[in-house]
Design a protein around this motif. Structure first.
Motif, PDB file in Angstrom:
ATOM      1  N   UNK A  81       0.624  -1.792   0.645  1.00 36.82           N
ATOM      2  CA  UNK A  81      -0.177   0.390   0.443  1.00 36.82           C
ATOM      3  C   UNK A  81       0.429   1.547   0.091  1.00 36.82           C
ATOM      4  N   UNK A  82       1.679   1.106  -1.334  1.00 39.44           N
ATOM      5  CA  UNK A  82       3.149   2.069  -0.590  1.00 39.44           C
ATOM      6  C   UNK A  82       2.238   4.154  -0.664  1.00 39.44           C
ATOM      7  N   UNK A  83       1.905   4.315  -1.846  1.00 41.87           N
ATOM      8  CA  UNK A  83       1.875   5.961  -2.323  1.00 41.87           C
ATOM      9  C   UNK A  83       0.457   6.330  -1.866  1.00 41.87           C
ATOM     10  N   UNK A  84      -0.891   6.347  -1.726  1.00 41.08           N
ATOM     11  CA  UNK A  84      -1.831   6.589  -1.178  1.00 41.08           C
ATOM     12  C   UNK A  84      -1.781   6.023  -0.169  1.00 41.08           C
ATOM     13  N   UNK A  85      -0.907   5.028   0.817  1.00 48.36           N
ATOM     14  CA  UNK A  85      -0.703   5.218   2.067  1.00 48.36           C
ATOM     15  C   UNK A  85       0.430   5.980   3.140  1.00 48.36           C
ATOM     16  N   UNK A  86       1.088   6.407   2.092  1.00 48.73           N
ATOM     17  CA  UNK A  86       1.953   7.135   2.662  1.00 48.73           C
ATOM     18  C   UNK A  86       1.137   8.539   2.801  1.00 48.73           C
ATOM     19  N   UNK A  87       0.831   8.719   1.106  1.00 49.52           N
ATOM     20  CA  UNK A  87      -0.211  10.176   1.474  1.00 49.52           C
ATOM     21  C   UNK A  87      -1.438  10.523   2.066  1.00 49.52           C
ATOM     22  N   UNK A  88      -1.772   9.202   2.734  1.00 45.77           N
ATOM     23  CA  UNK A  88      -2.881   9.664   4.286  1.00 45.77           C
ATOM     24  C   UNK A  88      -2.724   9.886   5.050  1.00 45.77           C
ATOM     25  N   UNK A  89      -1.218   8.607   5.506  1.00 45.77           N
ATOM     26  CA  UNK A  89      -0.059   8.848   6.971  1.00 45.77           C
ATOM     27  C   UNK A  89       0.194  10.070   6.735  1.00 45.77           C
ATOM     28  N   UNK A  90       0.460  10.960   6.220  1.00 51.10           N
ATOM     29  CA  UNK A  90       0.587  12.257   5.729  1.00 51.10           C
ATOM     30  C   UNK A  90      -0.087  13.530   6.118  1.00 51.10           C
ATOM     31  N   UNK A  91      -1.637  12.911   5.535  1.00 49.20           N
ATOM     32  CA  UNK A  91      -2.199  14.206   5.922  1.00 49.20           C
ATOM     33  C   UNK A  91      -3.248  13.129   7.405  1.00 49.20           C
ATOM     34  N   UNK A  92      -3.160  11.999   7.659  1.00 50.39           N
ATOM     35  CA  UNK A  92      -3.949  11.850   8.842  1.00 50.39           C
ATOM     36  C   UNK A  92      -2.603  12.744  10.598  1.00 50.39           C
ATOM     37  N   UNK A  93      -1.605  12.310  10.334  1.00 51.58           N
ATOM     38  CA  UNK A  93      -0.993  12.853  11.447  1.00 51.58           C
ATOM     39  C   UNK A  93      -0.479  14.204  10.866  1.00 51.58           C
ATOM     40  N   UNK A  94      -1.211  14.880  10.643  1.00 47.89           N
ATOM     41  CA  UNK A  94       0.431  16.079   9.781  1.00 47.89           C
ATOM     42  C   UNK A  94       0.322  17.207  11.000  1.00 47.89           C
ATOM     43  N   UNK A  95      -0.225  17.132  12.319  1.00 50.61           N
ATOM     44  CA  UNK A  95       0.432  17.910  12.860  1.00 50.61           C
ATOM     45  C   UNK A  95       1.288  17.534  13.811  1.00 50.61           C
ATOM     46  N   UNK A  96       1.743  15.874  13.322  1.00 49.60           N
ATOM     47  CA  UNK A  96       2.806  15.357  14.637  1.00 49.60           C
ATOM     48  C   UNK A  96       3.789  14.983  13.475  1.00 49.60           C
ATOM     49  N   UNK A  97       4.141  15.578  13.885  1.00 53.84           N
ATOM     50  CA  UNK A  97       5.726  15.498  12.366  1.00 53.84           C
ATOM     51  C   UNK A  97       6.531  14.017  12.315  1.00 53.84           C
ATOM     52  N   UNK A  98       7.056  13.895  14.263  1.00 53.66           N
ATOM     53  CA  UNK A  98       7.776  11.918  14.453  1.00 53.66           C
ATOM     54  C   UNK A  98       6.925  10.821  14.103  1.00 53.66           C
ATOM     55  N   UNK A  99       5.307  11.481  14.417  1.00 54.08           N
ATOM     56  CA  UNK A  99       4.466  10.246  14.514  1.00 54.08           C
ATOM     57  C   UNK A  99       4.441   9.493  12.827  1.00 54.08           C
ATOM     58  N   UNK A 100       4.172  10.939  11.915  1.00 50.12           N
ATOM     59  CA  UNK A 100       4.210  10.742  10.369  1.00 50.12           C
ATOM     60  C   UNK A 100       5.236   9.958   9.966  1.00 50.12           C
ATOM     61  N   UNK A 101       6.585  10.246  10.468  1.00 48.92           N
ATOM     62  CA  UNK A 101       7.190   9.173  10.009  1.00 48.92           C
ATOM     63  C   UNK A 101       7.399   7.855  10.850  1.00 48.92           C
ATOM     64  N   UNK A 102       6.433   7.662  11.561  1.00 47.56           N
ATOM     65  CA  UNK A 102       6.434   6.361  12.208  1.00 47.56           C
ATOM     66  C   UNK A 102       5.816   5.334  11.235  1.00 47.56           C
ATOM     67  N   UNK A 103       5.010   6.501  11.340  1.00 38.63           N
ATOM     68  CA  UNK A 103       3.232   5.429  10.192  1.00 38.63           C
ATOM     69  C   UNK A 103       4.506   5.455   8.838  1.00 38.63           C
ATOM     70  N   UNK A 104       4.690   6.229   8.156  1.00 41.74           N
ATOM     71  CA  UNK A 104       5.486   5.911   7.350  1.00 41.74           C
ATOM     72  C   UNK A 104       6.631   4.628   7.017  1.00 41.74           C
ATOM     73  N   UNK A 105       7.397   4.818   8.340  1.00 40.03           N
ATOM     74  CA  UNK A 105       8.329   3.148   7.941  1.00 40.03           C
ATOM     75  C   UNK A 105       7.206   1.975   8.447  1.00 40.03           C
ATOM     76  N   UNK A 106       6.162   1.932   8.902  1.00 42.94           N
ATOM     77  CA  UNK A 106       5.316   0.998   8.946  1.00 42.94           C
ATOM     78  C   UNK A 106       4.427   0.526   7.578  1.00 42.94           C
ATOM     79  N   UNK A 107       4.400   1.700   7.273  1.00 43.49           N
ATOM     80  CA  UNK A 107       4.037   1.396   4.803  1.00 43.49           C
ATOM     81  C   UNK A 107       4.626   1.009   4.899  1.00 43.49           C
TER      82      UNK A 107
END
Length: 463
Positions: free
Chosen positions: A355-381
């Motif tokens: 689920x690479x491309x759109x999952x990364x995009x939604x991850x950025x949108x879901x945690x836009x106020x928490x850059x550290x968590x955004x990076x963790x979610x990207x690593x999870x994707x």
């Protein structure tokens, strides 16, 4: 009234659909390889002494501030380049609805239900993990998407030539998946609305539709208009990629008399290489660059948010797609192609966990106020997609001989007329051509045998 006849699921595709599929997936496969390279480059760039330059480039801002478009490189990639990706997705969806697998409601039931279950199950898995682990529910949509380009790149790497029916099912799943991903983005990730900008975007879309309806041609008309629509949509608070899919859905994807290809197919053919070869890889380059360490990888499997993403992609996708497909086939009396088996469907469902491309995009949108968590979610994707890819590769490799034989049979063209023989075997003209070809080959064989015999007799004569 007679009982409804059973339909075949994953049977042979019609020839025009097969040709379209082959052309589309060839481009997506090349794009998928570039996507893999871009992701690897981003990870290397972000985890070496050059990581400072990666952040500098990614966060560099440019664009007309007066128009509300002074964006970072990362946002230009996510909001601008991915609008091209979703434009192609919109054209694909329109074509599927009017000329492809989704044209017949009964035939469309399988891929649509499979895609819906393949999005609902990962969301449920994520939610369950985070409810039990007291995590954040904001990322429930992250594991719901399938990346067709990445999946095809995996197929290319492992050297598996899937039969066209399996490839078509995967593409249709991804198209429906993209549609619902767009609806999720529009419904759940829309910020405060600017109704003036939104009204301007809607008016621009109306003009776009009217020009298409009147048959106006010329890129110099549509490209500037598309940019205006995109800019207004971005400033409205609705995610700008919605503009791309809306314009894609407006294109005509049926042929008229004298047309070899519809306008939608023609434009898709022109834009798809840019989308697959430039837009998506650049998005990956500026989104996949997360810091990776032993601790961060360990956190992926211990934190509720990231564990939910991984399990959603790996378990939720496979169970959802396979379960939805099996249940729909069971209750619609659709018979599975006898050349295939249900483990083949499960392997394909596992592959859809990438689920690479759109999952990364939604991850950025879901945690836009928490850059550290955004990076963790990207690593999870990235981790979930990698695990799904490895599992799918193993499952598909177990059947590689069967797939290769089916693929070779679909490609066989003994009469060399450009049409695979499997589409002509019931035609009298085909049998006449094959009889003539066999007779010609037999005559050539007899002639070679006679020449060989004459040469042998000459060699045996005394000097």
């Amino acid at each position: 009234m007679s009982a409804p006849t059973d339909r075949k699921f994953l049977g042979l595709l019609p020839l025009p659909e097969r040709r379209y599929l082959t052309d589309a997936l060839r481009t997506e496969t090349v794009g998928g390889m570039l996507l893999l390279l871009a992701a690897v480059a981003a990870l290397i760039w972000a985890n070496t002494p050059l990581s400072g330059s990666y952040e500098t480039v990614r966060d560099f801002h440019f664009g007309p501030a007066a128009l509300g478009l002074d964006l970072s490189v990362e946002h230009w990639a996510a909001d601008g380049l991915l609008a091209v990706f979703f434009f192609v997705a919109g054209v694909e969806l329109k074509r599927e609805l009017v000329a492809g697998e989704l044209r017949d409601p009964r035939a469309a039931a399988l891929p649509v239900v499979a895609a819906l279950c393949g999005m609902a199950a990962p969301a449920l898995v994520y939610t369950l993990v985070n409810v039990l682990g007291d995590g954040s529910l904001d990322g429930w949509a992250v594991p719901t998407a399938t990346d067709i380009a990445f999946a095809l790149a995996v197929l290319a790497v492992i050297g598996t030539s899937l039969p066209s029916a399996l490839r078509a099912f995967l593409l249709t799943l991804a198209v429906v998946d993209d549609l619902f991903a767009i609806l999720i983005i529009a419904a759940f990730f829309t910020s405060d609305l600017d109704f003036a900008a939104l009204g301007g975007a809607v008016a621009g879309l109306a003009v776009f539709w009217l020009l298409l309806r009147k048959g106006v041609r010329g890129w110099y008309v549509y490209v500037p208009l598309a940019l205006v629509i995109w800019g207004l949509m971005y400033n409205s608070g609705v995610h700008a990629t919605i503009a791309g899919v809306a314009m894609g859905l407006m294109l005509r994807c049926t042929t008229r008399e004298g047309e070899e290809h519809s306008p939608g197919e023609h434009i898709e053919h022109l834009v798809r290489p840019f989308s697959a070869g430039v837009a998506v890889p650049l998005f990956a380059l500026f989104s996949a660059g997360v810091s990776v360490s032993g601790k961060s990888l360990g956190d992926v499997f211990t934190q509720p948010v990231t564990l939910g993403v991984v399990l959603g992609l790996v378990v939720g996708k496979a169970v959802g797609i396979f379960g939805g497909t099996w249940l729909t086939a069971r209750f619609t009396r659709a018979q599975l192609n006898p050349d295939l088996s249900w483990p083949d469907v499960f392997a394909l469902a596992t592959l859809a966990g990438i689920g690479f491309t759109v999952s990364l995009l939604i991850g950025e949108l879901a945690f836009t106020d928490d850059p550290a968590l955004t990076d963790q979610v990207k690593a999870a994707v990235l981790t979930g997609s990698l695990v799904a890819a490895v599992l799918a590769a193993i499952l598909l490799k177990l059947r590689v001989r069967k797939y290769s034989a089916l693929y070779a049979n679909e490609e066989r063209d003994e009469d060399e007329d450009g049409i695979p023989d499997i589409y002509e075997e019931n035609s009298p003209e085909y049998h006449l051509r094959m009889a003539a070809i066999h007779e010609r080959k037999a005559a050539e064989h007899r002639q070679r045998a006679q020449l060989a015999g004459a040469s042998s007799e000459e060699g045996d004569r005394p000097a």
